[in-house]
Every structure is written in C-alpha cells, then in structure tokens.
Design an enzyme around this catalytic site. Structure first.
Site: not given
Length: 374
Positions: A200-202, A235
């Site tokens: 997950v990064h968005r 992030r």
C-alpha cells in the site's frame, strides 16, 4: 529520466537494450524521488543499471514543490548535455518534470508506457501521464487499449506505436534471477503459495485514516487463515503511526522493511494472492500467474479485470474487502493469453529511437527558446 521504483525497472530493460546499441550513448538522470536505499540504490545494482550521471536528490515534498525543483534542475542538465532524445517512463512527478523540461527546450521526447488511463483525474498520476503524452514526440504504448486511448485523445500520428510492455520483459529476465539469488522466503519463514503479499502506498489510501484502517482490519482478519506479508512503504509507515488505532490493527500482519527488486519479485511469484494499490504490481502479479486484488475503484489495466486475474476492491468496507480476499484465495483464473507483448519491447523501443533519430533529432540542431519575460 528516472526517479521511482517502477521507472528503475522499465529503465533497466531499456538501458540493457541501449548498451547493445553502440550508436546511442545513454545518460541517466535520477531525480531522487525515491531515496530510500531499498527503493533506489539497490535497484540499480540488482537491475545492472549504470550509475546515474546525475543524481538530483530532490526527495519528497508537495507535488508543486517537488515537480518545480525537478524541472529547474533537469533543465540545467539538458542545456548542458544537449541530448538528441529525452526518454521518460511511467507517470510520476519525475516523468512530468522531465517531459516539460524537454518540451519547453524543443528536445524530442519519448514516453515509455504511453496511453494508460484510469479515467480518474483526481489521481496525480493520471494528470502526469495525460500531460506527458500530449507533449511527447514518440509514444510507446504497452497495449492495444493504451494505443486506442491515445487515438481517442487525438494522438493518432505515426509517433504513437504499440511496442509491448517493458515490465513483461523484466519479469522474464529477472524472474529466474530472483529464483536463483533471493533468500527472502527463508528469511521471512514463509512457503510458496501459502501467504498473501500486500503493498500500500497511494495517497488516497495512506492519507485517509478510514481507508487505511479498513485495509489493516481486512488483512488482519484473513491473517487468521493465511500469513500476510506486508513490505511497508515509508509513507504508509508514517501514516500508520499517525492514525489512531492503526498500530493495534497491525497485529497478526508480518511487516517488513521495503525490499529489493529481486526479493519483491520472489515474493510476488510465490504468493497465493497479491493485495496492492500499485499499478505495476498488478501487472507483475499477472506475469507470475498470481491472482490480484487492487485497493482502488479503477485501474489502468482493465484487460486484467476482463481476464479475471485482477479484481477491484476499494477499501471502504472491511467486510467487503475481507470477502474479496477470501474469494480470491479459492478461485483460480482460467483466462489465457498475454496482452503485453512477447518480451522484446525494450528492443523495439531502441530500434524506433534509432529510426526516428535518423530523420528527426539528427537532422535538426534544437534551438534553446528565448528566456521567458514578465
């Protein structure tokens, strides 16, 4: 022009093809958009990419600040190097900055992975790819649907070319290397096809506490039946520490630091199911014949939805997402065929650059525009 993990992979294959072509001299510019060692330096080593001639070290920041700093520094390099072509990859801020710098200096521009559309203009990546396509001279589309997207936007000239997907080239070339060299399964004490891989990064998922909690709740729920391995993006890690209750929800999930490219390829090809919000990993899952759940409401890779290898599951309801996960664990897609080419996309790209360079770039010494005045 590179700056982020997916671009390193694409550039690795094109760089390999360029090094087999003595007529072309390659100069790599790394913006520094990804600066974590496991998300940057180790990729160059594992992918056998030459060290960047320029490493700008821009780092993170707001979209405007980051893109503006890149644009300023890239322009300086282009004025110094005077290249015949600028090649940009994908859809990041590094892509857009390189494209704008080249276009404003009238330097021929080529876009690798042109024509992709999610049709969600709220995504920064969608704006980047649309703007880049509309200032590019050569547009290298990975699929026929990407080529059709360009035509619908009026980009149907002879510079829009179907070449296949360089990431498929990479999966073939580096997949075997990962099997030989990576020991990540042993290090994490997991067995092939007996774990879920999650990434997950968005910003749409990490900046929204409700969505992040939904993802973690669903992964924790399914982890009672099968291990969940989660290489965590910086992030995402920061967002989890900030969001109330997220740390407790992480119990039962096996988090790791960001992994190298070969380790990630090994984790992908041996997973039972992949859960991700990454565009590139959706494709890599298909290349390795692993079902994928995409944590978004849309995807650039609609053909994977149509073929049954990918399903959309926006993280708005933990019960729905957990249900999608459990369904993916028992269903096996049966669709065959590969819309991404034959594994020789990078070679086609280099051949087209040579062909076009002979009658475009080499025939006209580009002229620096007059400075902008107020």
């Amino acid at each position: 022009m590179v700056g982020a993990r997916p671009q390193f992979v694409k550039a690795g294959m094109v760089s390999k093809a360029l090094r087999c072509t003595p007529e072309i001299e390659e100069t790599i510019v790394h913006t520094g958009q990804h600066y974590d060692r496991n998300m940057s330096q180790v990729f160059f080593a594992e992918l056998d990419i030459p060290a960047p001639a320029y490493d700008l070290g821009i780092g993170s920041g707001t979209h405007g600040r980051q893109t503006g700093r890149m644009l300023e520094e890239i322009e300086k390099i282009l004025l110094q190097e005077k290249p015949d072509w600028v090649v940009v990859y994908g859809d990041t801020n590094s892509t857009l900055a390189g494209a704008l710098a080249a276009a404003k200096l009238n330097i021929p521009l080529a876009h690798v992975e042109a024509g992709l559309r999610s049709f969600n203009r709220k995504m920064p990546e969608e704006k980047n790819r649309v703007l880049t396509d509309h200032v590019s001279d050569l547009l290298f589309a990975p699929t026929s649907s990407a080529l059709a997207n360009l035509a619908r936007e009026g980009i149907d000239h002879s510079g829009a070319l179907l070449v296949g997907d360089v990431m498929y080239d990479a999966s073939l070339y580096y997949g075997d290397k990962a099997s030989r060299q990576s020991r990540v399964l042993e290090q994490l004490d997991i067995r092939p096809r007996q774990y879920i891989l999650a990434t997950v990064h968005r910003a749409e998922n990490t900046n929204c506490e409700d969505r992040l909690r939904t993802i973690l709740t669903s992964l924790r729920g399914v982890s009672r039946d099968i291990p969940v391995v989660f290489p965590i993006h910086p992030r995402t890690h920061k967002a989890m520490l900030k969001a109330e209750g997220c740390t407790a929800l992480a119990n039962g999930i096996q988090f790791t630091e960001p992994v190298s490219y070969l380790d990630m390829a090994m984790l992908e090809k041996n997973a039972r199911v992949i859960v991700t919000d990454s565009g590139g990993i959706q494709k890599e899952a298909f290349f390795f014949c692993v079902p994928c759940i995409t944590l978004r409401g849309e995807t650039e890779w609609q053909e994977l939805i149509d073929m049954g290898w990918n399903r959309l599951a926006p993280p708005t309801d933990p019960a729905n997402l957990e249900s999608a996960l459990k369904l993916a664990l028992v269903e096996t897609p049966t669709s065959t065929g590969n819309p991404y080419g034959d594994g020789h996309s990078a070679e086609r790209i280099v051949r087209h650059l040579l062909e076009w360079g002979s009658h475009k770039a080499a025939s006209s010494s580009w002229v620096v525009p007059e400075p902008a005045v107020s």
